[in-house]
Design an enzyme around this catalytic site. Structure first.
Site, short mmCIF file in Angstrom:
data_model
loop_
_atom_site.label_atom_id
_atom_site.label_comp_id
_atom_site.label_asym_id
_atom_site.label_seq_id
_atom_site.Cartn_x
_atom_site.Cartn_y
_atom_site.Cartn_z
N TYR A 1 44.28 58.60 45.56
CA TYR A 1 44.62 58.50 44.14
C TYR A 1 45.71 59.51 43.80
CZ TYR A 1 44.13 58.43 39.07
OH TYR A 1 44.39 58.33 37.72
N SER B 1 49.36 60.83 36.37
CA SER B 1 48.13 61.63 36.28
C SER B 1 48.46 63.08 36.58
CB SER B 1 47.13 61.11 37.32
OG SER B 1 46.07 62.03 37.47
N1 LIG Z 1 41.15 57.53 32.13
C1 LIG Z 1 41.72 58.65 32.45
O1 LIG Z 1 41.21 59.76 32.14
C2 LIG Z 1 43.04 58.65 33.19
C3 LIG Z 1 43.66 59.88 33.45
C4 LIG Z 1 44.88 59.89 34.12
C5 LIG Z 1 45.47 58.69 34.52
N2 LIG Z 1 44.82 57.51 34.27
C6 LIG Z 1 45.50 56.26 34.69
O2 LIG Z 1 45.51 55.36 33.61
C7 LIG Z 1 45.54 54.01 34.09
C8 LIG Z 1 44.44 53.23 33.41
O3 LIG Z 1 43.18 53.82 33.76
P1 LIG Z 1 41.84 53.53 32.94
O4 LIG Z 1 41.14 54.80 32.84
O5 LIG Z 1 42.16 52.72 31.76
O6 LIG Z 1 41.06 52.63 34.04
P2 LIG Z 1 40.01 51.44 33.87
O7 LIG Z 1 39.27 51.55 32.59
O8 LIG Z 1 39.25 51.40 35.14
O9 LIG Z 1 40.96 50.14 33.75
C9 LIG Z 1 41.71 49.73 34.86
C10 LIG Z 1 42.43 48.43 34.57
O10 LIG Z 1 43.09 48.02 35.78
C11 LIG Z 1 42.74 46.65 36.05
N3 LIG Z 1 42.72 46.39 37.49
C12 LIG Z 1 41.97 47.03 38.45
N4 LIG Z 1 42.20 46.48 39.65
C13 LIG Z 1 43.12 45.47 39.46
C14 LIG Z 1 43.76 44.54 40.33
N5 LIG Z 1 43.53 44.52 41.66
N6 LIG Z 1 44.61 43.64 39.79
C15 LIG Z 1 44.85 43.65 38.46
N7 LIG Z 1 44.30 44.51 37.59
C16 LIG Z 1 43.43 45.41 38.09
C17 LIG Z 1 41.34 46.50 35.43
O11 LIG Z 1 41.10 45.14 35.12
P3 LIG Z 1 40.02 44.20 35.87
O12 LIG Z 1 39.01 45.10 36.51
O13 LIG Z 1 39.49 43.36 34.74
O14 LIG Z 1 40.83 43.42 36.85
C18 LIG Z 1 41.49 47.30 34.15
O15 LIG Z 1 42.12 46.53 33.15
C19 LIG Z 1 45.38 54.11 35.59
O16 LIG Z 1 46.65 53.99 36.19
C20 LIG Z 1 44.82 55.50 35.81
O17 LIG Z 1 45.16 56.00 37.07
C21 LIG Z 1 43.64 57.46 33.63
#
Ligand SMILES: NC(=O)c1ccc[n+]([C@@H]2O[C@H](COP(=O)([O-])OP(=O)(O)OC[C@H]3O[C@@H](n4cnc5c(N)ncnc54)[C@H](OP(=O)(O)O)[C@@H]3O)[C@@H](O)[C@H]2O)c1
Length: 246
Positions: free
Chosen positions: A159, A146
């Site tokens: 985070y 990130s």
């Molecule tokens: N979106 C952005 O703008 C952004 C920007 C920078 C970095 N990121 C990074 O990108 C990655 C994905 O983010 P996202 O935006 O796609 O988030 P998201 O939509 O909230 O998805 C998160 C995923 O992680 C899984 N998860 C959460 N807790 C878990 C646990 N205890 N065990 C297993 N799986 C778990 C969730 O599945 P379940 O809830 O079904 O278990 C879901 O599949 C993250 O590492 C985030 O930090 C995102």
């Protein structure tokens, strides 16, 4: 991007792929010929997500809460029942933790949860699946970082600190696995249209952001068997609209 066969026969595990960036990356990997293993905590959500793939029988899923070492063991054992080798491991599971809480008031339980899922779990999952990666064809590990993992920002608490850790984890694994030709890189997705982003920026119009599929080209490029980079931290936004097949 136009579907190709550039990931044909590649076995890919994407943690946190029940929704969001992980699911978008998994879909694009599948369109490019990979066999993907989806992962999240809820089996019914994973089943529904997989049913929307064009050839669901080529793919599978594992439900495991990886916020404990035992849960990581469940994921690794279930993956190894499906496949004996692993070509591409993407660490996309992550949580934001409580938004906009200054460190002075940050709850220690949230600190531990965020640090565990975002940093310790990718370390443990990589460690547990290293034997399968060693059997892989031109194996590639991709961490998800990130912008707040390079520059701390007020209110981003555990985070931000966890993503600084992910950058370090990326560099140490990359250096240690170089001699075995296992490539290790990190991707900063940039703001992407997901549930996590909406929780962090509730006032933002999600339609102004790229989708997980839009930012997938850099993941495809890093997943290709003939890509050679390792130890890098790359910006997904630089790859939006680019064709990773060329
Ligand atoms: N979106 C952005 O703008 C952004 C920007 C920078 C970095 N990121 C990074 O990108 C990655 C994905 O983010 P996202 O935006 O796609 O988030 P998201 O939509 O909230 O998805 C998160 C995923 O992680 C899984 N998860 C959460 N807790 C878990 C646990 N205890 N065990 C297993 N799986 C778990 C969730 O599945 P379940 O809830 O079904 O278990 C879901 O599949 C993250 O590492 C985030 O930090 C995102």
């Amino acid at each position: 991007m136009m579907p190709t066969g550039i990931l044909s026969n590649r076995i890919c595990l994407i943690t946190g792929s029940s929704r969001g960036i992980g699911l978008g990356v998994a879909r694009v990997f599948a369109e490019n010929g990979a066999s993907v293993v989806l992962h999240g905590r809820d089996e019914s959500v994973l089943r529904r997500s997989l049913a929307e793939f064009s050839e669901p029988k080529r793919h599978s899923y594992v439900a495991a809460d990886i916020n404990t070492p035992e849960g990581v063991g469940v994921l690794a054992a279930a993956f190894l029942r499906l496949h004996e080798k692993l070509d591409v491991l993407v660490h996309s599971a992550g949580i934001l933790g409580p938004p906009k809480i200054p460190l002075a008031e940050y709850p220690v339980e949230s600190w531990q949860d965020v640090l565990h899922l975002n940093l310790t779990a990718p370390f443990l999952v990589t460690q547990a699946l290293l034997p399968a990666l060693r059997k892989g064809d031109s194996p590639s590990v991709i961490f998800v970082s990130s912008g707040v993992g390079y520059r701390g920002r007020a209110g981003w608490g555990a985070y931000s600190v966890s993503k600084f850790g992910v950058e370090g984890l990326n560099q140490v694994w990359a250096d240690e696995l170089k001699a075995e030709s296992i490539r290790v890189n990190a991707v900063n997705p940039g703001g992407t249209r997901t549930q996590m982003r909406a929780a962090a920026y509730p006032q933002e119009d999600p339609m102004t952001l790229p989708t997980p599929e839009d930012i997938a080209p850099v993941f495809v490029w890093l997943a290709r068997a003939d890509t050679e980079v390792t130890g890098q931290s790359v910006e997904a936004r630089d790859w939006v609209g680019r064709d990773p097949a060329n």
